[in-house]
Design a protein around this motif. Structure first.
Motif, mmCIF file in Angstrom:
data_model
loop_
_atom_site.group_PDB
_atom_site.id
_atom_site.type_symbol
_atom_site.label_atom_id
_atom_site.label_comp_id
_atom_site.label_asym_id
_atom_site.label_seq_id
_atom_site.Cartn_x
_atom_site.Cartn_y
_atom_site.Cartn_z
ATOM 1 N N UNK A 103 6.802 -0.404 -8.904
ATOM 2 C CA UNK A 103 6.698 0.897 -9.556
ATOM 3 C C UNK A 103 7.014 0.691 -11.027
ATOM 4 N N UNK A 104 6.642 1.670 -11.845
ATOM 5 C CA UNK A 104 6.920 1.606 -13.272
ATOM 6 C C UNK A 104 7.712 2.819 -13.714
ATOM 7 N N UNK A 105 7.533 3.210 -14.961
ATOM 8 C CA UNK A 105 8.274 4.337 -15.525
ATOM 9 C C UNK A 105 7.502 5.631 -15.318
ATOM 10 N N UNK A 106 8.086 6.550 -14.598
ATOM 11 C CA UNK A 106 7.533 7.899 -14.465
ATOM 12 C C UNK A 106 8.204 8.770 -15.518
ATOM 13 N N UNK A 107 7.387 9.562 -16.208
ATOM 14 C CA UNK A 107 7.913 10.459 -17.227
ATOM 15 C C UNK A 107 7.525 11.897 -16.922
ATOM 16 N N UNK A 108 8.288 12.808 -17.461
ATOM 17 C CA UNK A 108 7.952 14.223 -17.323
ATOM 18 C C UNK A 108 6.935 14.633 -18.390
ATOM 19 N N UNK A 162 15.152 -1.503 -14.753
ATOM 20 C CA UNK A 162 14.029 -2.426 -14.624
ATOM 21 C C UNK A 162 14.486 -3.670 -13.873
ATOM 22 N N UNK A 163 13.610 -4.201 -13.019
ATOM 23 C CA UNK A 163 13.913 -5.410 -12.266
ATOM 24 C C UNK A 163 13.905 -5.166 -10.773
ATOM 25 N N UNK A 164 14.534 -6.047 -9.996
ATOM 26 C CA UNK A 164 14.589 -5.834 -8.539
ATOM 27 C C UNK A 164 15.175 -4.467 -8.216
ATOM 28 N N UNK A 165 14.566 -3.779 -7.283
ATOM 29 C CA UNK A 165 14.971 -2.412 -6.980
ATOM 30 C C UNK A 165 15.298 -2.255 -5.503
ATOM 31 N N UNK A 166 16.199 -1.350 -5.251
ATOM 32 C CA UNK A 166 16.539 -1.003 -3.869
ATOM 33 C C UNK A 166 15.460 -0.119 -3.256
ATOM 34 N N UNK A 167 14.889 0.744 -4.088
ATOM 35 C CA UNK A 167 13.881 1.681 -3.608
ATOM 36 C C UNK A 167 13.108 2.241 -4.790
ATOM 37 N N UNK A 168 11.972 2.855 -4.513
ATOM 38 C CA UNK A 168 11.178 3.545 -5.524
ATOM 39 C C UNK A 168 10.818 4.920 -4.974
ATOM 40 N N UNK A 169 10.179 5.734 -5.820
ATOM 41 C CA UNK A 169 9.787 7.074 -5.410
ATOM 42 C C UNK A 169 8.364 7.125 -4.879
ATOM 43 N N UNK A 170 7.747 8.305 -4.975
ATOM 44 C CA UNK A 170 6.443 8.504 -4.356
ATOM 45 C C UNK A 170 5.284 7.838 -5.059
ATOM 46 N N UNK A 171 5.450 7.445 -6.334
ATOM 47 C CA UNK A 171 4.407 6.726 -7.060
ATOM 48 C C UNK A 171 4.704 5.240 -6.985
ATOM 49 N N UNK A 172 3.768 4.471 -6.457
ATOM 50 C CA UNK A 172 3.987 3.029 -6.309
ATOM 51 C C UNK A 172 2.675 2.329 -6.012
ATOM 52 N N UNK A 173 2.594 1.057 -6.370
ATOM 53 C CA UNK A 173 1.502 0.206 -5.899
ATOM 54 C C UNK A 173 2.092 -0.696 -4.827
ATOM 55 N N UNK A 174 1.510 -0.635 -3.636
ATOM 56 C CA UNK A 174 2.080 -1.349 -2.493
ATOM 57 C C UNK A 174 1.075 -2.329 -1.909
ATOM 58 N N UNK A 175 1.596 -3.440 -1.437
ATOM 59 C CA UNK A 175 0.785 -4.401 -0.690
ATOM 60 C C UNK A 175 0.671 -3.868 0.735
ATOM 61 N N UNK A 176 -0.538 -3.650 1.157
ATOM 62 C CA UNK A 176 -0.753 -3.038 2.466
ATOM 63 C C UNK A 176 -0.046 -3.804 3.587
ATOM 64 N N UNK A 177 -0.038 -5.126 3.482
ATOM 65 C CA UNK A 177 0.585 -5.955 4.507
ATOM 66 C C UNK A 177 2.069 -5.628 4.667
ATOM 67 N N UNK A 178 2.733 -5.332 3.537
ATOM 68 C CA UNK A 178 4.163 -5.013 3.576
ATOM 69 C C UNK A 178 4.401 -3.690 4.282
ATOM 70 N N UNK A 179 3.544 -2.702 4.020
ATOM 71 C CA UNK A 179 3.708 -1.402 4.666
ATOM 72 C C UNK A 179 3.387 -1.467 6.153
ATOM 73 N N UNK A 180 2.364 -2.237 6.487
ATOM 74 C CA UNK A 180 2.007 -2.358 7.901
ATOM 75 C C UNK A 180 3.100 -3.064 8.694
ATOM 76 N N UNK A 181 3.841 -3.945 8.018
ATOM 77 C CA UNK A 181 4.921 -4.670 8.704
ATOM 78 C C UNK A 181 6.007 -3.734 9.213
ATOM 79 N N UNK A 182 6.105 -2.533 8.598
ATOM 80 C CA UNK A 182 7.153 -1.579 8.998
ATOM 81 C C UNK A 182 6.560 -0.268 9.511
#
Length: 339
Positions: free
Chosen positions: A133-138, A158-178
């Motif tokens: 994910x990147x920077x979301x602004x109002x 910035x850097x390794x994150x515990x979590x992100x919000x609703x805007x993200x680019x995801x690798x489909x394989x990672x989402x399918x794994x869970x």
């Protein structure tokens, strides 16, 4: 869905893309009655990705028809089944099964030009990364203190994150794994999914680059109160579901809400029952506001943000209590919307 997956992904067998990478990305926008905000969202996406899927959750303002006219594939949820944003995201992902990368975005956001190319390069360069994910602004942080609070909230490290919000680019394989998002959650579904993705061995990162422009459109105290109440509900539900996990996910946030709200109630009761002198203990609250403000790296409006941060513990605590009361009574929670 809520069980954890601990299998380590095979990072050596991941599908990589060429330099024309955005052809491998499908964007999924979700929304309900977003009107012109949705149109801005879709227009920002269409030039950047292979195709755009819009998942509509019972809009009555013509959003679905307008999205289709713009060229988006429209998926309309069956509204006889309780709606959640997580369910909408899963429906979009099921429709996008031919692509290796999925850009999720809320329908009240515009995607910055160049974001998807940059995010894709990050995923390409590190095959262990599952989500970025990147920077979301109002869009209008100056319009209200509530929008300003949102803008600061989006500015995560910035850097390794515990979590992100609703805007993200995801690798489909990672989402399918869970198995994707948990459709039973009424809020907090993205961090909860990220927790399971991390347990499955994938990395999550916040990039130092513009990603989306969000339109909170919060101008009333009541909107801010409902949004904070929803946050408390999410803290309580996700931390309860993963209460045995080593991460102690969102337990601190839940406890803070209860502590500060409980402390205020205790002082007020002591002032009424024991002695009015007990009300002097209320001085701890401005001291805590000062502590929060002085730790804020952004000097502008730091005192206002600090004040609302502490005040927000009250509606958060209401959300926490709501979750546990419903849990004990066996009742399903309804959506808590602020727009």
């Amino acid at each position: 869905m809520t069980g954890t997956t601990r299998n380590t992904p095979d990072h050596n067998n991941l599908q990589h893309i060429g330099t024309s990478g955005t052809a491998e990305v499908t964007a999924i926008a979700i929304g309900r009655n977003e009107g012109e905000r949705l149109m801005r969202c879709l227009r920002s996406l269409l030039p950047q990705v292979r195709r755009v899927i819009y998942v509509d959750s019972g809009s009555t303002d013509g959003s679905a028809e307008a999205a289709e006219r713009l060229g988006a594939k429209v998926v309309s949820l069956d509204m006889s089944i309780p709606f959640t944003a997580a369910r909408a995201r899963n429906a979009g992902m099921a429709e996008a099964e031919e692509t290796a990368f999925v850009q999720f975005v809320d329908g009240d956001c515009e995607v910055e030009q160049g974001w998807i190319t940059t995010a894709l390069q990050a995923l390409q360069s590190d095959p262990a990364l599952g989500i970025v994910a990147g920077r979301r602004r109002e869009l209008h942080p100056e319009a209200s203190i509530y929008n300003l609070i949102c803008d600061a909230e989006w500015n995560t490290p910035v850097g390794p994150a515990r979590a992100v919000g609703g805007d993200m680019l995801a690798r489909r394989m990672a989402l399918e794994a869970v198995s994707g998002f948990d459709p039973s959650l009424i809020a907090g579904e993205e961090p909860e999914m990220c927790l399971r993705v991390a347990r499955a061995g994938w990395g999550i990162a916040r990039l130092d680059t513009p990603m989306t422009i969000h339109d909170a459109a919060m101008t009333r105290f009541s909107q801010w109160w409902r949004r904070s109440r929803r946050a408390g509900h999410a803290f309580a539900e996700v931390s309860w579901r993963h209460r045995r996990g080593p991460e102690q996910f969102w337990k601190t946030e839940t406890r803070r809400s209860i502590f500060w709200s409980g402390l205020l109630l205790a002082i007020l009761l002591a002032g009424l029952i024991v002695s009015p002198l007990c009300l002097a203990a209320l001085a701890i609250f401005p001291l805590q506001i000062a502590r929060i403000a002085l730790r804020d790296p952004e000097p502008q409006h730091r005192w206002a943000r600090a004040s609302f941060t502490l005040l927000g513990k009250l509606p958060e605590a209401v959300g926490v209590l709501e979750f546990h009361l419903r849990r004990m009574s066996g009742k399903r929670a309804g959506l808590i919307e602020y727009k």
